[in-house]
Design an enzyme around this catalytic site. Structure first.
Site, PDB file in Angstrom:
ATOM      1  N   SER A   1      38.751  82.452   2.198  1.00 33.15           N
ATOM      2  CA  SER A   1      37.718  83.152   1.437  1.00 33.15           C
ATOM      3  C   SER A   1      36.862  83.948   2.426  1.00 33.15           C
ATOM      4  O   SER A   1      36.248  83.366   3.316  1.00 33.15           O
ATOM      5  CB  SER A   1      36.869  82.114   0.683  1.00 33.15           C
ATOM      6  OG  SER A   1      35.751  82.721   0.091  1.00 33.15           O
TER       7      SER A   1
ATOM      8  N   LYS B   1      40.977  85.877  -0.308  1.00 33.90           N
ATOM      9  CA  LYS B   1      39.998  86.080  -1.382  1.00 33.90           C
ATOM     10  C   LYS B   1      38.828  86.852  -0.790  1.00 33.90           C
ATOM     11  O   LYS B   1      38.319  86.491   0.264  1.00 33.90           O
ATOM     12  CB  LYS B   1      39.556  84.710  -1.902  1.00 33.90           C
ATOM     13  CG  LYS B   1      38.255  84.680  -2.690  1.00 33.90           C
ATOM     14  CD  LYS B   1      38.094  83.332  -3.388  1.00 33.90           C
ATOM     15  CE  LYS B   1      36.681  82.801  -3.252  1.00 33.90           C
ATOM     16  NZ  LYS B   1      36.512  81.486  -3.915  1.00 33.90           N
TER      17      LYS B   1
ATOM     18  N   LYS C   1      34.959  88.215  -1.297  1.00 35.22           N
ATOM     19  CA  LYS C   1      33.738  88.111  -2.071  1.00 35.22           C
ATOM     20  C   LYS C   1      33.325  89.529  -2.455  1.00 35.22           C
ATOM     21  O   LYS C   1      33.406  90.456  -1.624  1.00 35.22           O
ATOM     22  CB  LYS C   1      32.639  87.461  -1.227  1.00 35.22           C
ATOM     23  CG  LYS C   1      32.896  85.991  -0.934  1.00 35.22           C
ATOM     24  CD  LYS C   1      32.735  85.142  -2.195  1.00 35.22           C
ATOM     25  CE  LYS C   1      32.763  83.662  -1.852  1.00 35.22           C
ATOM     26  NZ  LYS C   1      32.586  82.822  -3.062  1.00 35.22           N
TER      27      LYS C   1
ATOM     28  N   ASP D   1      36.124  87.191  -5.756  1.00 34.57           N
ATOM     29  CA  ASP D   1      35.166  86.234  -6.320  1.00 34.57           C
ATOM     30  C   ASP D   1      33.793  86.891  -6.373  1.00 34.57           C
ATOM     31  O   ASP D   1      33.239  87.289  -5.347  1.00 34.57           O
ATOM     32  CB  ASP D   1      35.119  84.970  -5.434  1.00 34.57           C
ATOM     33  CG  ASP D   1      34.243  83.855  -6.021  1.00 34.57           C
ATOM     34  OD1 ASP D   1      33.666  84.059  -7.113  1.00 34.57           O
ATOM     35  OD2 ASP D   1      34.155  82.789  -5.383  1.00 34.57           O
TER      36      ASP D   1
ATOM     37  N   GLU E   1      37.543  85.940  -9.926  1.00 31.80           N
ATOM     38  CA  GLU E   1      36.849  84.662 -10.083  1.00 31.80           C
ATOM     39  C   GLU E   1      35.397  84.875 -10.510  1.00 31.80           C
ATOM     40  O   GLU E   1      34.675  85.673  -9.906  1.00 31.80           O
ATOM     41  CB  GLU E   1      36.916  83.916  -8.736  1.00 31.80           C
ATOM     42  CG  GLU E   1      36.343  82.518  -8.745  1.00 31.80           C
ATOM     43  CD  GLU E   1      36.537  81.815  -7.385  1.00 31.80           C
ATOM     44  OE1 GLU E   1      37.390  82.259  -6.582  1.00 31.80           O
ATOM     45  OE2 GLU E   1      35.814  80.841  -7.126  1.00 31.80           O
TER      46      GLU E   1
ATOM     47  N   ASP F   1      34.938  79.394 -12.071  1.00 30.19           N
ATOM     48  CA  ASP F   1      34.492  78.438 -11.058  1.00 30.19           C
ATOM     49  C   ASP F   1      33.189  77.812 -11.582  1.00 30.19           C
ATOM     50  O   ASP F   1      33.214  76.760 -12.239  1.00 30.19           O
ATOM     51  CB  ASP F   1      34.316  79.189  -9.722  1.00 30.19           C
ATOM     52  CG  ASP F   1      33.713  78.352  -8.595  1.00 30.19           C
ATOM     53  OD1 ASP F   1      33.367  77.191  -8.832  1.00 30.19           O
ATOM     54  OD2 ASP F   1      33.565  78.872  -7.466  1.00 30.19           O
TER      55      ASP F   1
ATOM     56  N   LYS G   1      36.973  72.342  -8.306  1.00 30.30           N
ATOM     57  CA  LYS G   1      36.254  71.790  -7.163  1.00 30.30           C
ATOM     58  C   LYS G   1      35.751  70.422  -7.602  1.00 30.30           C
ATOM     59  O   LYS G   1      34.857  70.339  -8.456  1.00 30.30           O
ATOM     60  CB  LYS G   1      35.034  72.655  -6.804  1.00 30.30           C
ATOM     61  CG  LYS G   1      35.364  74.024  -6.235  1.00 30.30           C
ATOM     62  CD  LYS G   1      34.088  74.816  -5.971  1.00 30.30           C
ATOM     63  CE  LYS G   1      34.402  76.190  -5.421  1.00 30.30           C
ATOM     64  NZ  LYS G   1      33.195  77.055  -5.349  1.00 30.30           N
TER      65      LYS G   1
ATOM     66  N   GLY H   1      36.702  75.667  -2.615  1.00 26.34           N
ATOM     67  CA  GLY H   1      36.025  75.032  -1.485  1.00 26.34           C
ATOM     68  C   GLY H   1      34.554  75.377  -1.483  1.00 26.34           C
ATOM     69  O   GLY H   1      34.119  76.308  -2.174  1.00 26.34           O
TER      70      GLY H   1
HETATM   71  O1  OSB Z   1      32.341  80.485  -5.017  1.00 26.11           O
HETATM   72  O2  OSB Z   1      34.094  79.644  -4.221  1.00 26.11           O
HETATM   73  C1  OSB Z   1      32.894  79.873  -4.122  1.00 26.11           C
HETATM   74  C2  OSB Z   1      31.595  78.791  -0.683  1.00 26.11           C
HETATM   75  C3  OSB Z   1      30.390  78.229  -1.031  1.00 26.11           C
HETATM   76  C4  OSB Z   1      30.006  78.243  -2.356  1.00 26.11           C
HETATM   77  C5  OSB Z   1      30.827  78.812  -3.323  1.00 26.11           C
HETATM   78  C6  OSB Z   1      32.050  79.363  -2.975  1.00 26.11           C
HETATM   79  C7  OSB Z   1      32.426  79.370  -1.628  1.00 26.11           C
HETATM   80  C8  OSB Z   1      33.661  79.978  -1.134  1.00 26.11           C
HETATM   81  C9  OSB Z   1      34.193  79.465   0.189  1.00 26.11           C
HETATM   82  O3  OSB Z   1      34.235  80.891  -1.665  1.00 26.11           O
HETATM   83  C10 OSB Z   1      35.406  78.635  -0.014  1.00 26.11           C
HETATM   84  C11 OSB Z   1      35.753  77.828   1.214  1.00 26.11           C
HETATM   85  O4  OSB Z   1      35.237  76.709   1.371  1.00 26.11           O
HETATM   86  O5  OSB Z   1      36.540  78.321   2.017  1.00 26.11           O
HETATM   87 MG    MG Z   2      33.858  80.802  -6.470  1.00 27.71          MG
END
Ligand code: OSB
Ligand code: MG
Length: 369
Positions: A135, A161, A163, A188, A213, A238, A262, A290
């Protein structure tokens, strides 16, 4: 089994690089670690709540309160027959799934050690390694983004992924897609859009994304259904999915076609497994999300990601993607085939380095019965 003591550690771990999402930018990960003692055994857990309520209303502060004042006193009085007991014990508490899940994880670790079985086996997992993705936070520029993606692809990550946030999506996705035509890619938004933004999200249909996402607010199930009806790309939820009931509602409404599971967000591994089962029955793909976990939470995520319905690569990257220093030995590493090996030892199957945890601890409290 009675617990002899529980210790909470609030840690503040420096990230290798700042992580930026639609809600903000962090340079450190704050998290609560839990250590349960029972006889000669120790069980470790991690609560995924962050320092501010941007992803969910829970924070390290609210989780500390719920653990310290409600869950821990009850846990220290209870004669445990298994981690399943936590549901009954905490059923009267509204919400706060992250606080519950942190304690549940430590109970599973303890239980596995007592039964000499790995968490993966206790959950019914089937694989000993799982395909993983990475991510990538919002980058200062498209050039920087391309360099970052290239670096992770070169390391062997199987899917990426990105952001996104309003104004930072179409150009970014187009550039990455042009540079990496075959790369499994997804985005995401962390709830940054409104249904009125459907036209810009529809533009993303051109880039063959695996999924989008959480484009809209966590409460906007109805709006997600309206948006999904206009998009070719599957929506994955999510933040909206806080229990198996939410998952059922979302699927029945057509609010998504994929679910990010999660365990920390849904109150623990048992609820996560219920969502997995529901999705399997309906042919809905799931993957393990994650929360920038340390090796402790990562071990738990890897264990649940071995269940057969987890058909998409998880946000389960190697330890060195996140942290300069890992709190377990050895750190999780990416295999050349883009997978991570799931620990096979009892419980979480990791060796916790208390000396390192203590170096990053900013608050600590021990409770006894
Ligand atoms: O939205 O998936 C999410 C990290 C912190 C809070 C929310 C998210 C995330 C990530 C990182 O996208 C995922 C990872 O742990 O690699
Ligand atoms: Mg997410």
């Amino acid at each position: 089994m009675y617990l002899d003591g529980i210790t909470l550690f609030l840690i503040r771990l420096p990230l290798k690089a700042p992580f930026e999402t639609s809600t903000g930018r962090i340079t450190h990960r704050e998290a609560i670690l839990l250590r349960l003692e029972a006889g000669s055994l120790e069980g470790w857990g991690e609560c995924v709540a962050g320092s501010v309520p941007d992803y969910s209303y829970e924070t390290t502060g609210t989780a500390w309160h719920v653990l310290r004042d409600l869950l821990i006193p009850a846990a220290l009085r209870h004669d445990w027959q298994g981690p399943e007991d936590l549901q009954r014990l905490s059923a009267w508490i509204r919400g706060h799934p992250m606080a519950r899940a942190g304690l549940e994880m430590a109970l599973w670790d303890l239980w596995g050690q007592q039964k000499n079985r790995s968490l993966r086996d206790l959950l019914g997992g089937e694989r000993d390694q799982v395909p993983v993705g990475v991510s990538i936070g919002i980058q200062p520029s498209i050039e920087e983004l391309l360099r970052t993606v290239e670096g992770f692809v070169a390391q062997g990550y199987r899917r990426v992924k990105l952001k996104i946030k309003p104004g930072r999506e179409v150009g970014e996705v187009r550039a990455v897609r042009e540079a990496f035509p075959e790369l499994p890619l997804q985005v995401d938004a962390n709830a940054a859009y409104r249904l009125e933004d459907a036209p810009v999200l529809k533009e993303l249909d051109a880039f063959d994304l695996l999924l989008i996402e959480q484009p809209l607010d966590e409460d906007d199930l109805l709006e997600h259904a309206r948006l999904q009806a206009q998009l070719r790309t599957p929506i994955c939820l999510d933040e909206s999915i806080k229990s198996a009931r939410h998952a059922r509602w979302a699927l029945e409404m057509g609010a998504c076609r994929v679910i990010n599971i999660k365990p920390g967000r849904v109150g623990g591994l048992l609820e996560a497994r219920r969502i997995h089962e529901l999705c399997q029955q309906r042919g809905v793909p799931v993957w393990c999300g994650g929360m920038l976990e340390t090796g402790i939470g990562r071990a738990s995520n890897l264990a649940i990601a071995t269940l057969p319905g987890f058909t998409l690569p998880g946000d389960l990257s190697a330890s060195d993607r996140y942290y300069v220093e890992e709190v377990i030995d050895p750190p999780f590493a990416l295999e050349p085939d883009g997978t991570i090996r799931v620990p096979g030892g009892p419980g979480l199957g990791v060796t916790v380095r208390l000396d390192r945890i203590l170096r990053y601890t900013i608050r600590m409290e021990r409770f006894t019965g």
